[in-house]
Design a protein around this motif. Structure first.
Motif, short mmCIF file in Angstrom:
data_model
loop_
_atom_site.label_atom_id
_atom_site.label_comp_id
_atom_site.label_asym_id
_atom_site.label_seq_id
_atom_site.Cartn_x
_atom_site.Cartn_y
_atom_site.Cartn_z
N HIS A 861 5.98 -0.36 21.65
CA HIS A 861 5.32 -1.56 20.49
C HIS A 861 6.09 -2.64 21.18
CE1 HIS A 861 5.12 -3.77 16.80
NE2 HIS A 861 5.74 -4.56 17.03
N ALA A 870 0.88 3.14 17.41
CA ALA A 870 0.60 3.82 15.93
C ALA A 870 0.34 4.37 16.65
CB ALA A 870 -0.84 3.08 15.96
N ARG A 874 1.99 7.95 13.97
CA ARG A 874 0.66 8.67 13.28
C ARG A 874 1.28 10.24 12.60
NH1 ARG A 874 -3.08 4.41 14.19
NH2 ARG A 874 -3.76 5.77 15.51
N LEU A 896 5.40 1.33 11.61
CA LEU A 896 3.75 1.14 11.76
C LEU A 896 2.90 0.14 10.94
CD1 LEU A 896 1.15 3.53 12.02
CD2 LEU A 896 1.07 4.33 10.26
N SER A 897 4.22 -0.04 10.27
CA SER A 897 2.83 -1.54 9.72
C SER A 897 3.44 -2.28 10.26
CB SER A 897 3.43 -1.98 7.58
OG SER A 897 3.16 -2.65 7.76
N THR A 899 3.11 -2.48 13.93
CA THR A 899 2.42 -2.03 14.75
C THR A 899 0.61 -2.52 14.15
OG1 THR A 899 3.77 -0.37 15.47
CG2 THR A 899 1.58 -0.22 16.16
N TYR A 900 0.96 -2.44 13.13
CA TYR A 900 -0.96 -2.15 12.74
C TYR A 900 -0.71 -3.93 12.30
CZ TYR A 900 -2.72 2.23 11.45
OH TYR A 900 -3.07 3.48 11.84
N ARG A 901 0.13 -4.70 12.49
CA ARG A 901 0.16 -6.16 12.01
C ARG A 901 -0.23 -6.74 13.78
NH1 ARG A 901 0.34 -7.32 6.91
NH2 ARG A 901 1.55 -6.48 5.82
N ASP A 905 -4.40 -5.87 12.16
CA ASP A 905 -4.94 -4.69 11.04
C ASP A 905 -4.44 -4.88 10.27
OD1 ASP A 905 -6.32 -3.17 9.72
OD2 ASP A 905 -6.61 -1.33 11.51
N HIS A 906 -4.30 -6.06 9.32
CA HIS A 906 -3.82 -5.84 8.06
C HIS A 906 -3.58 -5.30 6.95
CE1 HIS A 906 -2.11 -9.56 10.08
NE2 HIS A 906 -3.39 -9.83 10.45
N ARG A 908 -4.62 -2.03 7.15
CA ARG A 908 -4.05 -0.65 7.36
C ARG A 908 -2.22 -1.16 7.07
NH1 ARG A 908 -6.62 2.66 12.24
NH2 ARG A 908 -8.08 3.21 10.74
N ALA A 909 -1.57 -2.35 7.61
CA ALA A 909 0.31 -2.53 7.63
C ALA A 909 0.24 -2.34 6.42
CB ALA A 909 -0.34 -4.28 8.07
#
Length: 929
Positions: A861, A870, A874, A896-897, A899-901, A905-906, A908-909
């Protein structure tokens, strides 16, 4: 007219003696005034004497001079008349809850003006008058209907506390003479209705107390004769003749001599002429005043009456929990729904003498109570049971079978036709009645704290309770919701009104043994004695298990643990013994496979363990602690890996650890046994098992950390620290430092860890020293001092390599890599963490793999490789899902949240944060934050 009057008075008496919610004056026993279901605090002795004098003269003026004489005698003060007026003012205030205008002033003195039936002595005398009239008119059943409840109003000696007041002594003596005469009338009524055997025991006692009453001797001889005991009747005459000769130097009165001649001749007229069906029994013993709680159980009994056929309710529960009290309270409430009578028999299943009532004896007494002539009662039990069922057929009769030992004792006493109801009480679970006869089981549990408080309030004055709430709270806590224990303490408080409740609580607290504060004046109010009646009914093996179960720490026990306590591998046999104890209500299976015990029963069992059966309590405790330690070791290996696993001594012979086959079962075992294991650490530390204390505390570390039980974790380490040897202290300090760091208490954590490091270094325990340095590195990491953290962790890595400790090497490589990442040195950090991941996978160390994958994801990250990050996060979450490590799982979800942001990808975050939120809440609930 008399019968109608008697019935109305009977309804009043049931209200008085039943729920205890009637207002009125009670003099037929301890002097009390009740209002709103509670006794009033009448004040000091002189106020009580004054009010009792007014009550004894209900409706009649008592002159002031008489009051002065009774209060002070020749020592009356000069202003006695004025003091009497002051006392009257106080009494009016005291009696305000009952009503206004009760005490009326007259020129010559004062009178008490009560509503009809507000004084139990008046009720008693009116019922006696009604009963005698019915007896004179040849209606013995109606006479008994009045006389039985009249006598049931008595609770002790009338005006007994007022020995210095001559007028009250005289009134008490008058009432007692009337009581004895009414008893003789009631016996005549029951004899006239055909009774016999059921009166023998009572009359034997009465003749011993009143040997000069020839009427009682005559009645006893007739009852014995009707019971087929002609020789006993003749022997009774000889005892009566000796009593009259000794007391008065005279021969027996002519009426008694006449009964003697009739017995000698076998006169059939002594058998009576009343046919069956003329006697309506009313055998219920008095209800307990101040009955408390039990709304659920009463509702269960009420709902059972709606069933068709014979209604059978089986009330069971441990000793002293109030089974008989509940059954009788309910029976009095529903008595009017059974117009053909109420039968009661004490089956003596659990008594001081162990003399259990045989069904044949019980059924003979019930047939007598139903007015069955002696000559019509067959000899065999089966035939007697058939006759009994025939007598009850077509009636609505309530039968209370109290204190039953087992199902076989009860079955012959069950009616056969619809309309009747049976309540059976027993310390044993009468499963056979439930399965075979369709009985409704009612299991009586302990009183909740509010109900315990209410029970004490009803037994003592409300003002006394309200004045010392802390003492009441301690008393109820030490009684543990057991009604008998509460009743014993309440009785002691009532007998000593000047004792503070705090002093009674102190007695319970300071008792050398747990049960020393619960001894009453007779066997039925001594907890040890009451418990012993159940204990002595056990088989030898079950009795041994009961004794040893008292040694077990923690709230409950499983069959494998009980097997180790006994020193046997026969788990099936142990389950049978536990079932026997559960049927006897000496233990409770509160959840499937887990058994608990009331603390007062535990105290009794512990006392027995030291004096009975030949077992060494210390060896049994050692076996049980070995069971928990070795099972916890296996569970920790399966759940969290073996990298810091302890080597412990082999278990003692007879110890059988739980068989755990996989990580899921190991985690479930830890979850179920957590309270027991924590208690075992404390118990081991307090009783000289220092090695078990620190090793159990160390072995639980992985589970307590993973579940967020941080305060419990720290408390266990502190308990272990108090008694351990230097090696154990070092491990306990390490564990305590670890827990304190997890709680954010870093200075304290560093102090404990440095102490542990010094001891491990002194012992040349390089592996333990390396583990401690690794922990020091994590504490400095948590504080943001990454350079110092790396220094400690590299030192640990060197020690692990020197000892070829591969699990430690993997952990150290990951931690050094994490430190480099925090300093922004991502490439070397990634190389070290990837080395750690390879090693963790070789070792199949799930915890190490998940932690390292989280580190690698974090590094990717930071390098902007969000997709790879990500993926790593996971994978880490998949592993954490298997090992159920909550804090680390929550931290990885947060990573992980983020990384999704970064990937925009809000959705999934937000999902990742939503998944982390309940984990963090559960950690807060567990005491982890």
């Amino acid at each position: 007219m008399y019968l109608a009057s008697a019935r109305s008075l009977l309804h009043f008496m049931v209200r008085w003696k039943g729920s205890g919610d009637g207002d009125g004056f009670r003099v037929l026993g301890p002097f009390e005034v009740w209002s709103g279901g509670r006794p009033l605090d009448l004040g000091g002795p002189k106020l009580r004497v004054l009010l009792a004098l007014l009550a004894a003269n209900d409706g009649r003026v008592v002159r002031v001079g008489t009051l002065v004489d009774e209060l002070w005698g020749v020592d009356a003060p000069p202003d006695a008349h004025r003091t009497v007026r002051t006392y009257m003012s106080r009494l009016r205030r005291v009696l305000a809850p009952v009503g206004t205008g009760l005490i009326v002033t007259r020129p010559a003195g004062y009178l008490l003006r009560l509503e009809p039936d507000a004084l139990d002595a008046d009720v008693f005398e009116r019922l006696v008058t009604a009963g005698r009239a019915e007896l004179a008119n040849g209606r013995p059943t109606a006479a008994a209907d009045a006389l039985c409840p009249a006598l049931a109003l008595w609770r002790g000696e009338a005006y007994g506390e007022f020995g210095t007041a001559a007028a009250l002594r005289a009134e008490g003596a008058r009432l007692h003479r009337l009581r004895l005469a009414a008893t003789e009338d009631r016996v005549d009524a029951e004899l006239a209705a055909g009774a016999g055997e059921s009166l023998v025991a009572e009359l034997t006692e009465l003749t011993e107390r009143h040997p000069g009453h020839d009427r009682l001797w005559r009645q006893l001889m007739i009852a014995q004769y009707r019971a087929g005991r002609q020789a006993d009747a003749l022997e009774t005459f000889l005892r009566a003749r000796a009593a009259f000769a000794e007391r008065a130097g005279i021969d027996p009165p002519p009426a008694l001599a006449q009964v003697h001649r009739q017995v000698l001749a076998g006169d059939p007229s002594l058998l009576g002429h009343h046919t069956q069906g003329t006697l309506r029994p009313a055998q219920l013993p008095p209800d307990v005043a101040g009955f408390t709680g039990r709304d659920r159980e009463l509702a269960e009994l009420d709902s059972a009456l709606a069933a068709s056929g014979v209604v059978i309710c089986a009330v069971s529960g441990t000793a002293g929990v109030g089974k008989t009290t509940l059954a009788l309270h309910w029976a009095h409430q529903v008595a009017d729904r059974f117009p053909d009578g109420q039968l009661y028999v004490n089956l003596r299943g659990f008594t001081p003498t162990g003399s259990v009532s045989h069904p044949a004896t019980a059924i003979r007494g019930l047939l007598d109570a139903l007015g069955t002539p002696r000559e019509r009662i067959p000899a065999g039990l089966d035939e007697q049971a058939a006759l009994y069922r025939s007598r009850l057929a077509g009636t609505r009769t309530l039968v209370v079978l109290d204190n039953a030992r087992d199902v076989e004792q009860v079955r012959p006493l069950l009616p056969g036709a619809a309309g009747c109801a049976v309540v059976v009480t027993s310390r044993n679970r009468l499963d056979g009645l439930v399965t075979g006869e369709g009985a409704h089981p009612v299991v009586l549990d302990l009183l909740a704290p509010p109900q315990s408080w209410e029970m004490l309030s009803r037994r003592l004055s409300p003002g006394r309770i309200e004045a010392e709430p802390d003492a009441v709270a301690e008393i109820t806590n030490r009684c543990g919701g057991l009604p008998l224990a509460l009743a014993i303490v309440a009785g002691r408080a009532a007998l000593h009104p000047k004792f503070s409740l705090a002093s009674l609580a102190l007695e319970l607290r300071q008792a050398a043994r747990r049960l020393d504060g619960f001894t009453g004046g007779d066997p039925t109010s001594d907890l040890r004695t009451v418990f012993s009646w159940s204990y002595h009914e056990l088989t030898a093996d079950a009795a041994r298990l009961f004794r040893l179960t008292g040694l077990a720490p923690g709230p409950d026990l499983t069959a494998p643990a009980a097997a180790s306590l006994l020193g046997t591998a026969d788990h099936t046999g142990v389950r049978g013994l536990l079932a026997e104890l559960a049927r006897a209500h000496l233990i409770v299976e509160h959840t499937a496979g887990r058994y608990t015990m009331h603390e007062l029963l535990r105290g009794y069992a512990t006392e027995l363990a030291g004096v009975a059966g030949g077992d060494d309590p210390r060896l049994a405790t050692h076996r049980l602690l070995d069971h928990y330690l070795h099972t916890a070791q296996a569970a920790a290996r399966l759940s969290y890996g073996p990298w810091d696993h302890l080597t412990v001594e082999p278990s003692m012979p007879g110890v059988t650890p739980d068989h755990l086959t996989d990580r899921r079962r190991a985690t479930e075992w830890f979850i179920a046994e957590r309270p027991v294991l924590l208690a075992a650490v404390d118990h081991a530390a307090c009783h000289g098992f220092a090695r078990h204390a620190w090793q159990l505390a160390w072995t639980m570390t992985g589970f307590l950390e993973a579940r967020g039980y941080l305060r419990e974790w720290a408390a266990a380490q502190r308990a272990a620290l108090t008694t351990a040897d230097p090696v154990g202290q070092a491990h306990a300090r390490h564990g305590l430092g670890h827990a304190l760091a997890a709680m954010g208490r870093y200075p304290e954590a560093l102090t404990e860890l440095h102490h542990a490091l010094d001891q491990f270094a002194a012992d040349d325990n390089h592996t333990a020293a390396a583990t401690t340095r690794l922990r020091l590195g994590l504490v400095f990491t948590q504080q943001g001092d990454h350079r110092t953290a790396i220094g400690h962790t590299r030192h640990a890595l060197d020690l692990f390599r020197a000892g070829d400790h591969r699990y430690g090497q993997a952990r150290a490589l990951n931690n050094v890599g994490w430190g480099y990442a925090q300093l922004g040195r991502y490439e070397p950090a990634l190389r070290l963490c990837e080395q750690a991941l390879v090693l963790n996978r070789e070792l199949r160390d799930a915890c190490g793999q998940a932690a390292t994958l989280d580190s690698i994801g974090y590094i990717h990250h930071r390098l902007g490789r969000f997709a790879r990050a990500a993926t790593c996060f996971r994978e880490a979450l998949d592993v954490y899902g298997h090992i159920d490590h909550l804090p680390c799982r929550a931290e990885t979800l947060n990573h992980l949240s983020d990384t999704y942001r970064a990937l925009n990808d809000h959705h999934r975050a937000d999902e990742a944060l939503s998944e982390a939120r309940p984990i963090l809440e559960s950690l807060d609930h567990a005491g982890g934050r």
